[in-house]
Design a protein around this motif. Structure first.
Motif, PDB file in Angstrom:
ATOM      1  N   LEU A  60       0.863  -1.190   0.000  1.00 50.75           N
ATOM      2  CA  LEU A  60       0.000   0.000   0.000  1.00 50.75           C
ATOM      3  C   LEU A  60       0.902   1.244   0.000  1.00 50.75           C
ATOM      4  O   LEU A  60       1.837   1.355   0.794  1.00 50.75           O
ATOM      5  CB  LEU A  60      -0.894  -0.008   1.243  1.00 50.75           C
ATOM      6  N   GLU A  61       0.645   2.165  -0.947  1.00 55.78           N
ATOM      7  CA  GLU A  61       1.579   3.287  -1.102  1.00 55.78           C
ATOM      8  C   GLU A  61       1.118   4.512  -0.321  1.00 55.78           C
ATOM      9  O   GLU A  61      -0.081   4.727  -0.102  1.00 55.78           O
ATOM     10  CB  GLU A  61       1.727   3.638  -2.574  1.00 55.78           C
ATOM     11  N   ALA A  62       2.083   5.289   0.071  1.00 54.69           N
ATOM     12  CA  ALA A  62       1.811   6.449   0.922  1.00 54.69           C
ATOM     13  C   ALA A  62       0.827   7.412   0.273  1.00 54.69           C
ATOM     14  O   ALA A  62      -0.001   8.014   0.954  1.00 54.69           O
ATOM     15  CB  ALA A  62       3.117   7.173   1.227  1.00 54.69           C
ATOM     16  N   ALA A  63       0.919   7.544  -1.054  1.00 52.44           N
ATOM     17  CA  ALA A  63       0.047   8.502  -1.730  1.00 52.44           C
ATOM     18  C   ALA A  63      -1.419   8.129  -1.539  1.00 52.44           C
ATOM     19  O   ALA A  63      -2.285   8.994  -1.368  1.00 52.44           O
ATOM     20  CB  ALA A  63       0.385   8.563  -3.214  1.00 52.44           C
ATOM     21  N   THR A  64      -1.719   6.807  -1.534  1.00 51.94           N
ATOM     22  CA  THR A  64      -3.096   6.342  -1.346  1.00 51.94           C
ATOM     23  C   THR A  64      -3.585   6.697   0.054  1.00 51.94           C
ATOM     24  O   THR A  64      -4.697   7.208   0.249  1.00 51.94           O
ATOM     25  CB  THR A  64      -3.148   4.816  -1.548  1.00 51.94           C
ATOM     26  N   LEU A  65      -2.711   6.423   1.038  1.00 51.20           N
ATOM     27  CA  LEU A  65      -3.072   6.748   2.424  1.00 51.20           C
ATOM     28  C   LEU A  65      -3.277   8.257   2.580  1.00 51.20           C
ATOM     29  O   LEU A  65      -4.258   8.705   3.174  1.00 51.20           O
ATOM     30  CB  LEU A  65      -1.958   6.294   3.371  1.00 51.20           C
ATOM     31  N   ALA A  66      -2.355   9.017   2.005  1.00 47.37           N
ATOM     32  CA  ALA A  66      -2.436  10.471   2.153  1.00 47.37           C
ATOM     33  C   ALA A  66      -3.737  10.993   1.552  1.00 47.37           C
ATOM     34  O   ALA A  66      -4.377  11.894   2.110  1.00 47.37           O
ATOM     35  CB  ALA A  66      -1.232  11.137   1.475  1.00 47.37           C
ATOM     36  N   GLY A  67      -4.120  10.409   0.421  1.00 40.99           N
ATOM     37  CA  GLY A  67      -5.371  10.814  -0.218  1.00 40.99           C
ATOM     38  C   GLY A  67      -6.548  10.590   0.707  1.00 40.99           C
ATOM     39  O   GLY A  67      -7.406  11.465   0.892  1.00 40.99           O
ATOM     40  N   ALA A  68      -6.584   9.394   1.327  1.00 41.60           N
ATOM     41  CA  ALA A  68      -7.694   9.065   2.223  1.00 41.60           C
ATOM     42  C   ALA A  68      -7.693   9.981   3.441  1.00 41.60           C
ATOM     43  O   ALA A  68      -8.742  10.458   3.888  1.00 41.60           O
ATOM     44  CB  ALA A  68      -7.575   7.602   2.654  1.00 41.60           C
ATOM     45  N   ILE A  69      -6.481  10.247   3.951  1.00 44.48           N
ATOM     46  CA  ILE A  69      -6.382  11.122   5.137  1.00 44.48           C
ATOM     47  C   ILE A  69      -6.888  12.515   4.789  1.00 44.48           C
ATOM     48  O   ILE A  69      -7.683  13.103   5.528  1.00 44.48           O
ATOM     49  CB  ILE A  69      -4.913  11.186   5.629  1.00 44.48           C
ATOM     50  N   ARG A  70      -6.489  13.018   3.657  1.00 44.70           N
ATOM     51  CA  ARG A  70      -6.879  14.379   3.266  1.00 44.70           C
ATOM     52  C   ARG A  70      -8.382  14.494   3.086  1.00 44.70           C
ATOM     53  O   ARG A  70      -9.000  15.441   3.552  1.00 44.70           O
ATOM     54  CB  ARG A  70      -6.166  14.801   1.984  1.00 44.70           C
ATOM     55  N   SER A  71      -8.943  13.495   2.425  1.00 48.05           N
ATOM     56  CA  SER A  71     -10.379  13.654   2.157  1.00 48.05           C
ATOM     57  C   SER A  71     -11.182  13.565   3.448  1.00 48.05           C
ATOM     58  O   SER A  71     -12.203  14.226   3.608  1.00 48.05           O
ATOM     59  CB  SER A  71     -10.846  12.628   1.121  1.00 48.05           C
ATOM     60  N   LYS A  72     -10.698  12.765   4.391  1.00 47.15           N
ATOM     61  CA  LYS A  72     -11.440  12.657   5.658  1.00 47.15           C
ATOM     62  C   LYS A  72     -11.137  13.853   6.561  1.00 47.15           C
ATOM     63  O   LYS A  72     -11.979  14.267   7.351  1.00 47.15           O
ATOM     64  CB  LYS A  72     -11.040  11.347   6.371  1.00 47.15           C
ATOM     65  N   GLY A  73      -9.911  14.402   6.452  1.00 46.75           N
ATOM     66  CA  GLY A  73      -9.500  15.491   7.341  1.00 46.75           C
ATOM     67  C   GLY A  73     -10.267  16.778   7.113  1.00 46.75           C
ATOM     68  O   GLY A  73     -10.369  17.611   7.998  1.00 46.75           O
ATOM     69  N   GLY A  74     -10.800  16.947   5.929  1.00 44.69           N
ATOM     70  CA  GLY A  74     -11.611  18.129   5.657  1.00 44.69           C
ATOM     71  C   GLY A  74     -10.787  19.405   5.610  1.00 44.69           C
ATOM     72  O   GLY A  74      -9.558  19.368   5.524  1.00 44.69           O
ATOM     73  N   GLU A  75     -11.517  20.509   5.681  1.00 41.81           N
ATOM     74  CA  GLU A  75     -10.861  21.802   5.495  1.00 41.81           C
ATOM     75  C   GLU A  75      -9.870  22.149   6.588  1.00 41.81           C
ATOM     76  O   GLU A  75      -8.915  22.887   6.354  1.00 41.81           O
ATOM     77  CB  GLU A  75     -11.914  22.913   5.444  1.00 41.81           C
ATOM     78  N   LEU A  76     -10.136  21.617   7.782  1.00 39.60           N
ATOM     79  CA  LEU A  76      -9.255  21.996   8.891  1.00 39.60           C
ATOM     80  C   LEU A  76      -7.886  21.344   8.779  1.00 39.60           C
ATOM     81  O   LEU A  76      -6.916  21.825   9.348  1.00 39.60           O
ATOM     82  CB  LEU A  76      -9.895  21.615  10.223  1.00 39.60           C
ATOM     83  N   LEU A  77      -7.808  20.220   8.042  1.00 40.30           N
ATOM     84  CA  LEU A  77      -6.517  19.555   7.866  1.00 40.30           C
ATOM     85  C   LEU A  77      -5.769  20.281   6.752  1.00 40.30           C
ATOM     86  O   LEU A  77      -6.107  20.175   5.577  1.00 40.30           O
ATOM     87  CB  LEU A  77      -6.714  18.080   7.494  1.00 40.30           C
ATOM     88  N   THR A  78      -4.754  21.043   7.111  1.00 36.87           N
ATOM     89  CA  THR A  78      -4.074  21.835   6.079  1.00 36.87           C
ATOM     90  C   THR A  78      -2.881  21.106   5.487  1.00 36.87           C
ATOM     91  O   THR A  78      -2.406  21.457   4.432  1.00 36.87           O
ATOM     92  CB  THR A  78      -3.611  23.196   6.625  1.00 36.87           C
ATOM     93  N   ASP A  79      -2.354  20.092   6.161  1.00 31.87           N
ATOM     94  CA  ASP A  79      -1.222  19.370   5.587  1.00 31.87           C
ATOM     95  C   ASP A  79      -1.186  17.961   6.153  1.00 31.87           C
ATOM     96  O   ASP A  79      -1.499  17.749   7.325  1.00 31.87           O
ATOM     97  CB  ASP A  79       0.092  20.106   5.894  1.00 31.87           C
ATOM     98  N   ALA A  80      -0.824  17.004   5.305  1.00 33.04           N
ATOM     99  CA  ALA A  80      -0.634  15.627   5.744  1.00 33.04           C
ATOM    100  C   ALA A  80       0.553  15.077   4.978  1.00 33.04           C
ATOM    101  O   ALA A  80       0.433  14.692   3.830  1.00 33.04           O
ATOM    102  CB  ALA A  80      -1.885  14.806   5.475  1.00 33.04           C
ATOM    103  N   ALA A  81       1.731  15.100   5.605  1.00 33.39           N
ATOM    104  CA  ALA A  81       2.945  14.704   4.892  1.00 33.39           C
ATOM    105  C   ALA A  81       3.521  13.444   5.510  1.00 33.39           C
ATOM    106  O   ALA A  81       3.707  13.363   6.731  1.00 33.39           O
ATOM    107  CB  ALA A  81       3.974  15.828   4.959  1.00 33.39           C
ATOM    108  N   ALA A  82       3.789  12.427   4.657  1.00 32.37           N
ATOM    109  CA  ALA A  82       4.413  11.207   5.156  1.00 32.37           C
ATOM    110  C   ALA A  82       5.872  11.514   5.437  1.00 32.37           C
ATOM    111  O   ALA A  82       6.547  12.095   4.606  1.00 32.37           O
ATOM    112  CB  ALA A  82       4.294  10.105   4.112  1.00 32.37           C
ATOM    113  N   PHE A  83       6.368  11.144   6.627  1.00 34.59           N
ATOM    114  CA  PHE A  83       7.770  11.465   6.901  1.00 34.59           C
ATOM    115  C   PHE A  83       8.589  10.232   7.263  1.00 34.59           C
ATOM    116  O   PHE A  83       9.799  10.327   7.414  1.00 34.59           O
ATOM    117  CB  PHE A  83       7.878  12.545   7.987  1.00 34.59           C
TER     118      PHE A  83
END
Lengths: 339, 797
Positions: free
Chosen positions: B720-743
């Motif tokens: 499972l690739e980070a980009a897929t996870l990041a996409g899911a996190i962003r869509s669920k995080g909504g407007e208040l989530l301004t950044d989600a970076a895999a580190f």
């Protein structure tokens, strides 16, 4: 002397000898901390008339401790600053440690420098294809097929019918630029790679870089060409630079010239690097041939123009004292690191 | 062209100039003198041999001479025996330097004093002849040699291809004289002839098949010839310019070519059986044994001179051996002909034969020169060989050269040059160059160029003549430009727009390189990059026979070279073109190819999988930074495959929906193909789509409320690739989530086999208020729930 006074005297002498801030902090906590030695008098144990005196003695002792702590701290700080020269001395002659940065290639740097001067003169940079048709590279430039002048430019062909060639000069961009812009004034600078079917050695490459400038306007003269080349040379090198025009021949210009600049080493008196005559060959130029203007869809009765060009590597060689052209394209790090 | 100064100055009537002054004048008139060699013979003396004895002791053959120098006698030792008692020889005394550069000293050769040197022609730079001592046919002992053999200077002059009329001494002499403000003493040149009257002869007939090819053919019969060596003066002049004397007849034809620029050829008339000269295309299967001893196969692309039907010469190139002049020849047919340049050049290239004749004819000399040359040669044959020249010459001149006058108002010349040339000065210059000027009504000039100047047809051409003789140093330097009411706005060049990208890569530690576009077809084929490659028809060598289709091999070759010279890890980039055959084209291309501009980046010398993995992310980051320097756009990366790259460590680069390149670790076989130890990562992408990105940057207002950050470690299956996870996190995080970076991407003992832990740094922020921990935690819970459900994710603290 009260007990307070005695404790304070003892503390002050320790404070005065404290060697560093940490010890001072330890002493502060020891004497003035919440569970320190110096605690307020227990008034309940004192007679009412003794209370005031005891309170004052305590406050006095506490303040004197605070003052000597602050004083000693200040003294230590001042002493440390005075000591910096010895305590933190480094060897400033050890080599610097640069961040790992890359470099731009010397040909990029020189090309941009040339373009900058030309742009400052009002020329627009134009680029075009390196694989050219016979028409743009030769025919349109007054170099008909089979003509002996083509021998001046040994050509790589990409098909047997010889209709596709690797451009032998940047001059096809004269035609492309005229056709693109239409009505003059046209002031264009045209840098790029060119190719010659010539064996490679220290002063010849099968591929190298040229830059060419084209001006088409009303009433352009040989004098304008001379002034422009001189302005450019002085901007690129220095104000002392003089330019000499030697009549020559290119099929696409009439009249045509080779231009020389006064030697960068001896300034024109004559030395080894200029072969003794004080001049360095710098490039070719001339007034755009009327047939070339017509091929660019420009009326030679109304407009005239000039074109001048030179090799970018040649400028870089003169500028940095490079003696072998091949070094520019080998990219040996020991060469690149010198820029 | 090699020029004898002595010959030149005699023709130009400029004996008062030094060779250096003449060279300077020629250069500034458009005849660049590339080399000047002085041959000063005034220090060499004439000596007479009184005695000659073999050296008694030397093992090498040496000869001891006693030489009379007029006022003294000297003993001189020489290695050649050709100077015998009575011979007059050039002697260089000790202390002098002979023209070839040898400094002469007193010497003792095997016990014998040697007080000077007997000179060969080569030592005096009079010819290449270095066997034997030069023998003089006149002179008095003690005289300076220059009294017998004039001092000279040899000039190597660059003659531009538009001026074949100056591939001879007379032409350059006229230029030199004109530039010094003089006219030639004798111009030798006829005005327009239009042919000889009366043409024809009963001795020879001439027939031309193709008048476009053979523009003129003159055949002059000369009889009562005695073939023998040429006189000294003629031999000397030929030698001075590097032509070996052969016999008087041949020497005269060569001499006239060097003097007038008209190639000539002499046939032995008695060997022309038919005496019917023809000019025609060669036929398939024909061949000709030429003067140089080579038997050449001919075909319809060559033209031959025939006698009857038999080829006897290659037109414009070389004569045949069987009809050549030789000892015993008594009568000749002197040929002075003119052939069309493009055809001669074609023959010369195909047969790989360049001769004194072809280099002149291929540049289209005037057919009018033929008569002048024939006359000059006939005169010399009479004078030198005592021959009889027949007055009626055979000639074919189907289309006599027409005069091409130029009409213009003289102000046009000033307007071209940017300088006012006084009218009388202009006229004098043109006159000195052989032009005829007639002032017509209303001040218009009618200018007729001399017959030999086929290059002058327009006012620009005339302006050049005036300018170069008047002197371009006199043209004042000005800058163009005038008041104008319309203009085009300046736009930065593509290269300049790319500079921020270059700077960013340099800042990230990559060195810019510039590599050749010509590469080896074989290398492209091995790498599978030859699909649309363009190959040259006439490459210089196998290792540069094709245009590159990718920057990668070029970068790898640089890394290879740097590695060889001690750099273990190279970080390189290049912005350059690839050349791809047009899609519609076959192996034999007809259309101009695509020339996409590419950015290539390479980083080598990474030891082991972990280091290469780190290098991959560094390269990716560097690339994103470089692209961001062009436009504030995001590239996307998708897993991809490419035969040059590692199968598990390669991504396609996308800008919007368009695939623009590739990034990855190189396949081990790719690195090995270039002999690179360690692992390498590389990327290549197209520049054009990046330049189309919107480069405007709009600044966002700085946030007024603090951010709340949370780390989230998600444990998921390995594929499972980070980009897929990041996409899911962003869509669920909504407007208040301004950044989600895999580190971080961790695999190891802390997580279950077959799974990995990907850590994200989440940033929450509201533009309107300070967020509470509770708010953020509940949002985080929703994200966790989604991830658990969709990816069977678990979480680490």
């Amino acid at each position: 002397m009260s007990d307070f006074e005695q404790t304070a005297a003892e503390a002050r002498s320790l404070i005065a000898q404290a060697p560093h801030a940490a010890e001072l902090e330890r002493l502060r906590i020891h004497y003035l901390g919440a569970r320190g030695v110096l605690v307020p008098p227990d008034f309940s144990q004192l007679a009412p008339d003794e209370r005031q005196a005891a309170g004052r003695a305590y406050n006095l002792a506490k303040r004197s401790l605070q003052e000597s702590l602050a004083g000693r701290l200040d003294e230590l700080r001042r002493r440390r600053l005075a000591d910096l020269a010895d305590s933190e001395r480094i060897d400033v002659t050890l080599p610097g440690q640069p961040p790992r940065l890359g470099r731009l290639h010397v040909l990029t740097v020189v090309q941009r420098e040339i373009e900058t001067i030309m742009e400052r003169m009002g020329y627009q940079v134009e680029i075009g294809p390196e694989v050219e048709t016979d028409w743009y590279n030769f025919e349109a430039l007054n170099l008909p097929r089979g003509h002996a002048s083509r021998d001046m430019q040994e050509t790589f062909f990409l098909n047997r019918s010889e209709t596709l060639v690797l451009r032998t000069h940047t001059s096809p961009m004269q035609i492309r630029t005229m056709l693109k812009h239409g009505e003059p004034p046209i002031y264009a600078a045209m840098p790029g790679r060119v190719y010659r079917q010539e064996a490679t050695d220290a002063s010849h490459l099968a591929q190298f870089m040229q830059v060419e400038a084209l001006a088409v306007d009303v009433g352009i003269t040989v004098g304008d060409l001379k002034g422009t080349v001189q302005y450019f040379s002085q901007s690129l090198w220095d104000e002392e630079r003089r330019v000499r025009f030697r009549p020559s021949y290119f099929p696409y210009t009439e009249p045509s010239f080779e231009f020389d600049v006064s030697c960068l080493v001896c300034g024109g008196r004559g030395c080894r690097s200029c072969g003794g005559d004080g001049w360095l060959e710098a490039g070719g130029c001339g007034m755009v041939h009327p047939a070339v203007l017509r091929n660019g869809n420009i009326d030679p009765e109304r407009y005239s123009g000039f074109a001048w060009g030179f090799g970018i590597e040649r400028i870089a060689m003169l500028k940095y004292g490079v003696e072998d052209l091949r070094l520019f394209y080998e990219n040996d790090h020991r060469f690149l690191e010198q820029f | 062209m090699r020029v004898s100064f002595q010959w030149l100055s005699e023709l130009a009537g400029i004996e008062d100039l030094t060779p250096q002054e003449a060279a300077q004048t020629l250069t500034m008139a458009g005849w660049t003198v590339e080399e000047l060699r002085l041959i000063d013979l005034s220090q060499i003396r004439v000596g007479r041999i009184i005695s000659q004895e073999p050296h008694p002791a030397s093992k090498k053959p040496l000869w001891v001479h006693m030489v009379d120098l007029g006022d003294e006698q000297r003993q001189i030792v020489a290695g050649a025996a050709n100077a015998v008692v009575g011979s007059l020889v050039p002697v260089a005394l000790p202390g002098t330097t002979v023209p070839s550069g040898v400094k002469v000293r007193d010497a003792n050769i095997a016990g014998f004093e040697a007080r000077g040197m007997l000179c060969s022609q080569a030592e005096l730079e009079l010819s290449d002849e270095h066997d034997g001592i030069m023998l003089l046919d006149s002179g008095e002992p003690g005289q300076p040699l220059s009294a017998i053999v004039p001092s000279d200077a040899i000039l190597e002059v660059e003659v531009t291809p538009n001026r074949p009329d100056c591939l001879c001494h007379l032409g350059l002499a006229r230029e030199l004289a004109a530039a010094r403000g003089r006219r030639l003493k004798h111009d030798f040149m006829p005005l327009f002839t239009g042919g000889i009257e009366p043409p024809g002869t009963d001795l020879v007939s001439i027939a031309i098949e193709d008048p476009r090819f053979c523009r003129r053919y003159i055949g002059a019969v000369v009889s009562d010839i005695r073939v023998g060596p040429s006189p000294q003066w003629l031999q000397r002049r030929l030698r001075a310019v590097g032509v070996r004397p052969i016999s008087n007849v041949v020497d005269i034809t060569n001499y006239v070519a060097l003097e007038y620029g008209q190639p000539l050829h002499a046939f032995d008339l008695d060997r022309l059986g038919a005496r019917r000269i023809g000019v025609r295309e060669a036929r398939e299967g024909e061949h000709l044994l030429c003067l140089d001893g080579q038997d050449r196969q001919l075909g319809p692309d060559s033209f031959v001179i025939t006698d009857g039907d038999q080829p006897v010469a290659l037109a414009g190139l070389i004569g045949g051996a069987e009809t050549a002049v030789q000892v015993g020849t008594t009568q000749i047919l002197l040929e002075a002909a003119n052939f069309e340049g493009i055809a001669v050049r074609g023959m010369s290239r195909r047969l790989k034969l360049r001769t004194e004749a072809s280099v002149r004819l291929e540049k289209n000399i005037s057919p009018e020169l033929a008569l002048a040359g024939a006359r000059r040669a006939a005169g010399l044959l009479q004078e030198v060989c005592g021959a009889k020249v027949h007055t009626s010459w055979a000639e074919a001149y189907p289309r006599p050269q027409e005069p091409v006058p130029v009409r213009f108002r003289p102000e046009r010349i000033d307007a071209i040059l940017g300088l006012h040339v006084p009218l009388e000065e202009m006229e004098a210059i043109l006159d000195r160059l052989g032009f005829q000027v007639r002032v017509e009504t209303e001040g218009e000039w009618y200018v007729l160029p001399p017959v030999f100047r086929l290059d002058v047809t327009s006012v620009q051409d005339v302006a050049e003549e005036v300018g170069r003789i008047y002197g371009y140093d006199n043209v004042p330097a000005t800058l163009p430009g005038r008041r104008r009411s319309s203009w085009r706005a300046a736009t930065p060049s593509v290269e300049r727009r790319l500079d921020p990208c270059r700077q960013a890569l340099a800042g990230a530690g990559f060195d810019e390189v510039v590599t050749p576009a010509l590469v080896a077809a074989e290398m492209l084929r091995r790498l599978g990059l030859d699909g649309r490659a363009l190959r040259m028809v006439n490459p210089l060598s196998d290792d540069q026979d094709t245009l590159r289709t990718s920057l990668l091999p070029s970068l790898l070759k640089v890394a290879q070279l740097q590695q060889k010279h001690g750099r273990q890890a190279s970080r390189l980039f290049e912005i350059g073109r690839a050349y791809l055959r047009s899609r519609g084209d076959s192996e034999e291309p007809e259309e101009q190819p695509d020339e996409p501009q590419l950015l290539g980046v390479l980083s080598t010398g990474h030891e082991g999988a972990d280091a290469a993995r780190k290098a991959f992310y560094e390269l990716k980051g560097g690339l994103e930074r470089a692209v961001n320097a062009l436009a504030p756009a995001r590239l996307r990366f998708e897993r991809a495959e490419d035969r040059l790259y590692h199968p598990g460590r390669t991504a396609r680069i996308l800008s919007g929906r368009e695939a623009i390149g590739c990034i990855g670790e190189l396949h081990p076989t790719t690195s090995q193909a270039f002999g690179l130890p360690g692992r390498a990562v590389a990327a290549q992408l197209e520049i054009a789509p990046l330049l189309e990105l919107d480069s405007t940057r709009k600044v966002k207002a700085l946030p007024r409320y603090p951010a709340v950050t949370r780390d989230l470690a998600v444990v998921v299956p390995l594929d499972l690739e980070a980009a897929t996870l990041a996409g899911a996190i962003r869509s669920k995080g909504g407007e208040l989530l301004t950044d989600a970076a895999a580190f971080d991407d961790y695999r190891g003992s802390q997580v279950t086999e077959g799974r990995k832990s990907v850590a994200f740094a989440l940033t929450f922020r509201s533009p309107e208020r300070t967020l509470t921990d509770e708010e953020v935690d509940s949002r985080l819970e929703q994200i966790r729930a989604t991830l658990s459900k969709r990816f069977e994710a678990s979480f680490r603290d």
